[in-house]
Design an enzyme around this catalytic site. Structure first.
Site, PDB file in Angstrom:
ATOM      1  N   GLY A   1       0.815  -1.211   0.000  1.00 14.24           N
ATOM      2  CA  GLY A   1       0.000   0.000   0.000  1.00 14.24           C
ATOM      3  C   GLY A   1       0.847   1.260   0.000  1.00 14.24           C
ATOM      4  O   GLY A   1       2.054   1.219  -0.300  1.00 14.24           O
TER       5      GLY A   1
ATOM      6  N   ILE B   1      -6.643  -4.215  -0.636  1.00 17.51           N
ATOM      7  CA  ILE B   1      -8.058  -4.541  -0.859  1.00 17.51           C
ATOM      8  C   ILE B   1      -8.905  -3.272  -0.857  1.00 17.51           C
ATOM      9  O   ILE B   1     -10.033  -3.279  -1.305  1.00 17.51           O
ATOM     10  CB  ILE B   1      -8.613  -5.545   0.176  1.00 17.51           C
ATOM     11  CG1 ILE B   1      -8.660  -4.946   1.572  1.00 17.51           C
ATOM     12  CG2 ILE B   1      -7.826  -6.834   0.155  1.00 17.51           C
ATOM     13  CD1 ILE B   1      -9.571  -5.726   2.504  1.00 17.51           C
ATOM     14  N   ASP B   2      -8.354  -2.173  -0.346  1.00 13.83           N
ATOM     15  CA  ASP B   2      -9.164  -0.964  -0.165  1.00 13.83           C
ATOM     16  C   ASP B   2      -9.410  -0.187  -1.461  1.00 13.83           C
ATOM     17  O   ASP B   2     -10.303   0.636  -1.517  1.00 13.83           O
ATOM     18  CB  ASP B   2      -8.473  -0.003   0.824  1.00 13.83           C
ATOM     19  CG  ASP B   2      -8.200  -0.663   2.157  1.00 13.83           C
ATOM     20  OD1 ASP B   2      -8.925  -1.620   2.489  1.00 13.83           O
ATOM     21  OD2 ASP B   2      -7.274  -0.239   2.862  1.00 13.83           O
TER      22      ASP B   2
ATOM     23  N   GLY C   1     -12.003  -1.212   4.165  1.00 11.74           N
ATOM     24  CA  GLY C   1     -11.762  -0.139   3.202  1.00 11.74           C
ATOM     25  C   GLY C   1     -11.152   1.112   3.827  1.00 11.74           C
ATOM     26  O   GLY C   1     -10.878   2.078   3.128  1.00 11.74           O
TER      27      GLY C   1
ATOM     28  N   ASN D   1     -18.239 -12.611 -25.208  1.00 14.05           N
ATOM     29  CA  ASN D   1     -17.653 -11.282 -25.436  1.00 14.05           C
ATOM     30  C   ASN D   1     -17.360 -11.043 -26.918  1.00 14.05           C
ATOM     31  O   ASN D   1     -16.289 -10.578 -27.286  1.00 14.05           O
ATOM     32  CB  ASN D   1     -16.378 -11.103 -24.607  1.00 14.05           C
ATOM     33  CG  ASN D   1     -16.015  -9.633 -24.424  1.00 14.05           C
ATOM     34  OD1 ASN D   1     -16.864  -8.762 -24.563  1.00 14.05           O
ATOM     35  ND2 ASN D   1     -14.757  -9.357 -24.146  1.00 14.05           N
TER      36      ASN D   1
ATOM     37  N   GLN E   1     -20.015 -22.802 -17.571  1.00 13.71           N
ATOM     38  CA  GLN E   1     -19.374 -21.531 -17.921  1.00 13.71           C
ATOM     39  C   GLN E   1     -20.323 -20.339 -17.878  1.00 13.71           C
ATOM     40  O   GLN E   1     -19.881 -19.199 -17.899  1.00 13.71           O
ATOM     41  CB  GLN E   1     -18.755 -21.627 -19.319  1.00 13.71           C
ATOM     42  CG  GLN E   1     -17.601 -22.592 -19.357  1.00 13.71           C
ATOM     43  CD  GLN E   1     -17.220 -22.956 -20.768  1.00 13.71           C
ATOM     44  OE1 GLN E   1     -16.532 -22.212 -21.430  1.00 13.71           O
ATOM     45  NE2 GLN E   1     -17.679 -24.089 -21.235  1.00 13.71           N
ATOM     46  N   GLN E   2     -21.621 -20.603 -17.852  1.00  9.99           N
ATOM     47  CA  GLN E   2     -22.543 -19.460 -17.718  1.00  9.99           C
ATOM     48  C   GLN E   2     -22.503 -18.890 -16.308  1.00  9.99           C
ATOM     49  O   GLN E   2     -22.974 -17.791 -16.054  1.00  9.99           O
ATOM     50  CB  GLN E   2     -23.962 -19.876 -18.091  1.00  9.99           C
ATOM     51  CG  GLN E   2     -24.133 -19.896 -19.604  1.00  9.99           C
ATOM     52  CD  GLN E   2     -25.433 -20.511 -20.043  1.00  9.99           C
ATOM     53  OE1 GLN E   2     -26.290 -20.828 -19.224  1.00  9.99           O
ATOM     54  NE2 GLN E   2     -25.577 -20.699 -21.335  1.00  9.99           N
TER      55      GLN E   2
ATOM     56  N   ARG F   1     -19.694 -14.620 -36.500  1.00 10.97           N
ATOM     57  CA  ARG F   1     -20.491 -14.032 -35.430  1.00 10.97           C
ATOM     58  C   ARG F   1     -19.625 -13.432 -34.324  1.00 10.97           C
ATOM     59  O   ARG F   1     -19.658 -13.857 -33.155  1.00 10.97           O
ATOM     60  CB  ARG F   1     -21.452 -15.074 -34.830  1.00 10.97           C
ATOM     61  CG  ARG F   1     -22.426 -15.636 -35.857  1.00 10.97           C
ATOM     62  CD  ARG F   1     -23.250 -16.753 -35.307  1.00 10.97           C
ATOM     63  NE  ARG F   1     -24.258 -16.312 -34.347  1.00 10.97           N
ATOM     64  CZ  ARG F   1     -25.388 -15.693 -34.651  1.00 10.97           C
ATOM     65  NH1 ARG F   1     -25.653 -15.412 -35.927  1.00 10.97           N
ATOM     66  NH2 ARG F   1     -26.246 -15.346 -33.733  1.00 10.97           N
TER      67      ARG F   1
HETATM   68  P1  ATP Z   1      -1.860  -1.315   3.805  1.00  8.36           P
HETATM   69  O1  ATP Z   1      -2.596  -0.458   2.817  1.00  8.36           O
HETATM   70  O2  ATP Z   1      -2.283  -2.710   3.797  1.00  8.36           O
HETATM   71  O3  ATP Z   1      -1.796  -0.741   5.170  1.00  8.36           O
HETATM   72  P2  ATP Z   1       0.771  -0.286   3.535  1.00  8.36           P
HETATM   73  O4  ATP Z   1       1.875  -0.586   2.605  1.00  8.36           O
HETATM   74  O5  ATP Z   1       0.235   1.106   3.510  1.00  8.36           O
HETATM   75  O6  ATP Z   1      -0.356  -1.349   3.261  1.00  8.36           O
HETATM   76  P3  ATP Z   1       2.042   0.136   6.074  1.00  8.36           P
HETATM   77  O7  ATP Z   1       2.003  -0.657   7.333  1.00  8.36           O
HETATM   78  O8  ATP Z   1       1.667   1.558   6.121  1.00  8.36           O
HETATM   79  O9  ATP Z   1       1.170  -0.669   5.028  1.00  8.36           O
HETATM   80  O10 ATP Z   1       3.502   0.061   5.454  1.00  8.36           O
HETATM   81  C1  ATP Z   1       4.159  -1.191   5.300  1.00  8.36           C
HETATM   82  C2  ATP Z   1       5.594  -1.043   5.741  1.00  8.36           C
HETATM   83  O11 ATP Z   1       6.240  -0.066   4.929  1.00  8.36           O
HETATM   84  C3  ATP Z   1       5.760  -0.552   7.153  1.00  8.36           C
HETATM   85  O12 ATP Z   1       5.663  -1.598   8.099  1.00  8.36           O
HETATM   86  C4  ATP Z   1       7.150   0.045   7.106  1.00  8.36           C
HETATM   87  O13 ATP Z   1       8.124  -0.955   7.228  1.00  8.36           O
HETATM   88  C5  ATP Z   1       7.210   0.622   5.698  1.00  8.36           C
HETATM   89  N1  ATP Z   1       6.884   2.064   5.737  1.00  8.36           N
HETATM   90  C6  ATP Z   1       5.664   2.624   5.769  1.00  8.36           C
HETATM   91  N2  ATP Z   1       5.746   3.965   5.798  1.00  8.36           N
HETATM   92  C7  ATP Z   1       7.063   4.266   5.785  1.00  8.36           C
HETATM   93  C8  ATP Z   1       7.823   5.485   5.803  1.00  8.36           C
HETATM   94  N3  ATP Z   1       7.222   6.668   5.830  1.00  8.36           N
HETATM   95  N4  ATP Z   1       9.163   5.385   5.781  1.00  8.36           N
HETATM   96  C9  ATP Z   1       9.772   4.202   5.736  1.00  8.36           C
HETATM   97  N5  ATP Z   1       9.109   3.028   5.735  1.00  8.36           N
HETATM   98  C10 ATP Z   1       7.792   3.050   5.752  1.00  8.36           C
END
Ligand code: ATP
Length: 745
Positions: free
Chosen positions: A118, A165-166, A209, A505, A641-642, A718
């Protein structure tokens, strides 16, 4: 996603050692991305290193960083979560941790890092890159590394793939895992709906989310929820009872809503879906990203900002990673400041459109918005084989029509039903639970519009002055026939629009028809099971026959999602030479596997690819030529498959199409007063624009006059002459075969 460029015409590159990690919350499709990255990297002459447990593995080094071979990612496609695991790593947020990470990267000779996660994960990677030069200097100064060791690693390339997933990341329409999560939510809500209905009970369902309402909104659209609460658009205070006012000041909790409903004497239960939403087997959509990441590594230069792989308008692209992260943070801030208008603006335009289209079918208006004399009697007819989303589209069309002051008229059992006057007006509640229903509630058959005189007579008799056709190629050709006969039959001089709904399709004018996503998921479910059986029996090859008529879409796209060895589809032809090559490949591959540890293989054959090389013939050739080294089985998937319940994607597309179609019919309805002795208002139009097929191109929903589509149509086979997915087949072969070719390094 449409996407996926073939691997030719790619820039020149030097061999790279690419590290990859999954970090933050897990999401379904991470494994599929890892598989693609590893295999594309190897096929492009690079080495792939898996870093276990996200940044934790990077900081710890040692066994947590492991070189991956082609076969290390075998079986990854169908598994949820992340097999190379993920972690939240506090130490990487600190300088000391990132110094360790830099040390471990250089020690392992890794000069590019693909991170899947993320916004936190992407931010962490970008920070590491921005500090890279200082970190390497520090490693030399403290004597941990020599200048010679550091010199070849003057730059670190970073590429981000958003897995969440968000679906909360800006500058991408979708993140890996979000659609699978939506699948899980819809499955759960569909199940809850049946108990809710049985007891006339209200259910309040909490979905994940975080700051992003995408999952909640799309689940509400897909399941026909009565109300949706999303952070971007909290309910307006004055619409709510006094008890709600308090809760508006703080995040709305399910219990607050429950209290309100209970006070109104509505039997209510709360269900928090929790971690089932995170995953399980990835759906088709989440299996197809990841390929582009390696190409982005090879394209990167020290001066370009780190890219994030994104999906925009159905194409895979890359965007500057930090711009996307910053924009994402702005949304969160806007919500925190209760600046909801800004939050909505910052989300992609589809989000706001989705919200509006949800509103247009969720509540029945007290007063319809049209003047009475502009009210249409909209005939709705299903034509062709059932396809997922037909009912959802009908439900949405009926409700929007009612809210706009029109009368939705169901024509049961296709054109034959019309001739038998099997025609009834539908009301708001008739279609209440149709979002999640598979099949066709109106009844459908393959009969095209043939008895034109009788059809015209019945349309006139029923006062139908706008027509919505929902169906496959037969619906399309029916629309052509009605349109071509406008000179002879004034009854056809009404606005007419076709929603393509067919698993194949193959209808021109759209990249996706309703039902094809449901079908792909049904095929991939079956193929996952077949592949498991083939793997358990070792040395077994399955030839699976899929539908699609003369259109190879289902074979190709399910081949990509399931990791088929090859695909036999009409667009590419099938020759003895191809079969010989494939047999040779199998001999090489099973021959090299002395311990019989490898998984089974799967070939997907479109039902119409060849009348000579039938599914049985191919399977027999494979078995005979295998000479005991491997055997073969066939599987003809047939009507499975439907699909059962339509996939969320088909439900969402259905709603989008239907809402647009009602606008289309309104726009093209030209009223010309009363029609002689008829009790119905007369509509008359012969504009070519007023008979159209609705479709998706890129992210746009477009209505194309049916006349303009005829040159794009291969009437004999077709299908549409245009097929955006043609270049996917070489990719399928690359991902499943390349490592066993003679040129494996
Ligand atoms: P999710 O959307 O599931 O939370 P994410 O990638 O945003 O995913 P985080 O826990 O925010 O999840 O980040 C994952 C890891 O990335 C953290 O545990 C950390 O190791 C690293 N990380 C996050 N932010 C920073 C930052 N500002 N600087 C350095 N490392 C970071």
């Amino acid at each position: 996603p449409s996407m996926l460029s073939p691997s030719d015409n790619k820039p020149k590159f030097t061999k790279k050692r690419i590290g990859l990690l999954t970090s933050g919350g897990d999401s379904s499709g991470m494994n599929a991305a890892v598989r693609s990255i590893v295999r594309v990297a190897i096929s492009r002459g690079c080495e792939a290193y898996a870093i276990y447990e996200g940044y934790e593995g990077l900081v710890q080094g040692g066994d947590m960083i492991k070189k991956f071979s082609w076969s290390d990612v075998r079986g990854y496609l169908s598994i949820g979560g992340t097999l190379i695991r993920t972690a939240r790593c506090q130490s990487f947020r600190e300088h000391k941790g990132r110094l360790e990470a830099a040390y471990n990267l250089i020690k392992n000779g890794i000069d590019a890092l693909i991170v899947c996660g993320g916004d936190g994960t992407l931010t962490g990677a970008d920070t590491l890159r921005s500090e890279w030069s200082d970190l390497t200097k520090e490693l030399i100064q403290t004597g941990k590394l020599t200048a010679e060791e550091v010199v070849p690693h003057a730059n670190l390339t970073i590429v981000g793939i958003v897995c969440s997933i968000d679906n909360d990341m800006a500058k991408t329409d979708i993140t890996i895992g979000a659609v699978t999560s939506l699948h899980r939510i819809c499955e759960a809500v569909d199940s809850i709906s049946s108990t809710a209905f049985s007891h006339s009970r209200a259910f309040v369902i909490e979905v994940m989310g975080r700051h992003c309402g995408w999952l909640a909104l799309m689940a509400a659209i897909s399941t026909g929820a009565d109300y949706v609460f999303i952070p971007e658009r909290p309910p307006e205070a004055n619409k709510w009872k006094k008890e709600m006012l308090e809760s508006l000041e703080r995040p709305i909790k399910c219990d607050d809503i429950k209290k309100l409903l209970l006070d109104a004497k509505i039997d209510t239960r709360v269900t928090t879906l929790g971690h089932i939403q995170r995953g399980g087997r990835p759906c088709v959509y989440d299996r197809n990203l990841g390929v582009e990441a390696v190409e982005a590594v090879l394209r990167a230069t020290p001066d370009t900002p780190s890219p994030m792989i994104s999906v925009r308008e159905n194409k895979i692209m890359s965007e500057p990673l930090m711009e996307a992260v910053e924009l994402t943070h702005q949304v969160t801030e806007a919500i925190a400041e209760k600046n909801f208008r800004r939050a909505m603006e910052l989300r992609d335009p589809e989000f706001a459109q989705g919200f509006n289209s949800y509103l247009s079918t969720a509540y029945m208006k007290n007063k319809a918005s049209l003047q009475q004399n502009h009210s249409l009697r909209i005939g709705i007819i299903h034509i062709g084989a059932p396809a997922g989303g037909m009912n959802a589209a009908t439900r949405a069309a009926v409700r929007v029509a009612i809210n706009h002051g029109h009368k939705p008229i169901a024509i049961y059992n296709g054109f034959s039903g019309l001739l038998q006057e099997n025609v009834h007006e539908l009301n708001w509640l008739d279609v209440d639970d149709w979002s999640s229903k598979g099949g066709s509630e109106l009844g459908t058959n393959k009969a095209e519009a043939d008895n034109l005189g009788l059809i015209a007579y019945q349309l006139q008799k029923q006062g139908i002055n706008a027509l919505l056709l929902i169906g496959g190629f037969e619906a399309y050709t029916s629309l052509i026939k009605l349109n071509n006969a406008r000179d002879n039959y004034p009854a056809f001089c009404i606005p007419m629009v076709c929603i393509p709904a067919t698993i194949s399709n193959n209808v021109p004018g759209t990249e996706f028809s309703l039902g094809c996503d449901t079908s792909l998921n049904a095929i991939v479910d079956s193929c996952d099971a077949i592949k498991q059986s083939a793997s358990a029996s070792r040395r077994r090859v399955f030839v699976v026959e899929v539908q699609g008529g003369h259109c190879g879409y289902l074979a190709v796209m399910s081949g990509l999602a399931v990791g088929a060895t090859n695909i036999y589809a009409p667009e590419y032809g099938l020759s003895l030479e191809t079969l010989q090559e494939d047999v040779n490949h199998l001999i090489r591959r099973f021959g090299a596997d002395k311990k019989s540890t490898s998984s089974g293989r799967l070939f997907l054959r479109n039902e119409s690819v060849s009348s000579t090389y039938t599914t049985n013939v191919i399977a027999n050739i494979i078995k005979t030529e295998g000479k005991g080294l491997f055997d073969s089985r066939t599987s003809i998937l047939g009507h499975i498959q439907q699909g059962g319940a339509p996939s969320p994607m088909d439900r969402i597309r259905a709603k989008k199409f239907a809402v647009e179609c009602v606008s289309f019919l309104e726009k093209h309805a030209k009223f010309s007063g009363s029609s002689g002795n008829s009790k119905y208002p007369k509509v008359y139009t012969k504009d070519k624009e007023s008979a159209a097929v609705i479709g998706i191109t890129g992210a746009q929903v477009v209505c194309t006059p049916v006349i303009d589509l005829q040159s794009d149509t291969d009437f004999e086979c077709r299908k549409s002459k245009k097929a955006w997915w043609l270049n996917v087949k070489p990719l399928v072969e690359l991902l499943s075969k390349w490592g066993y070719s003679d040129s494996e390094p």
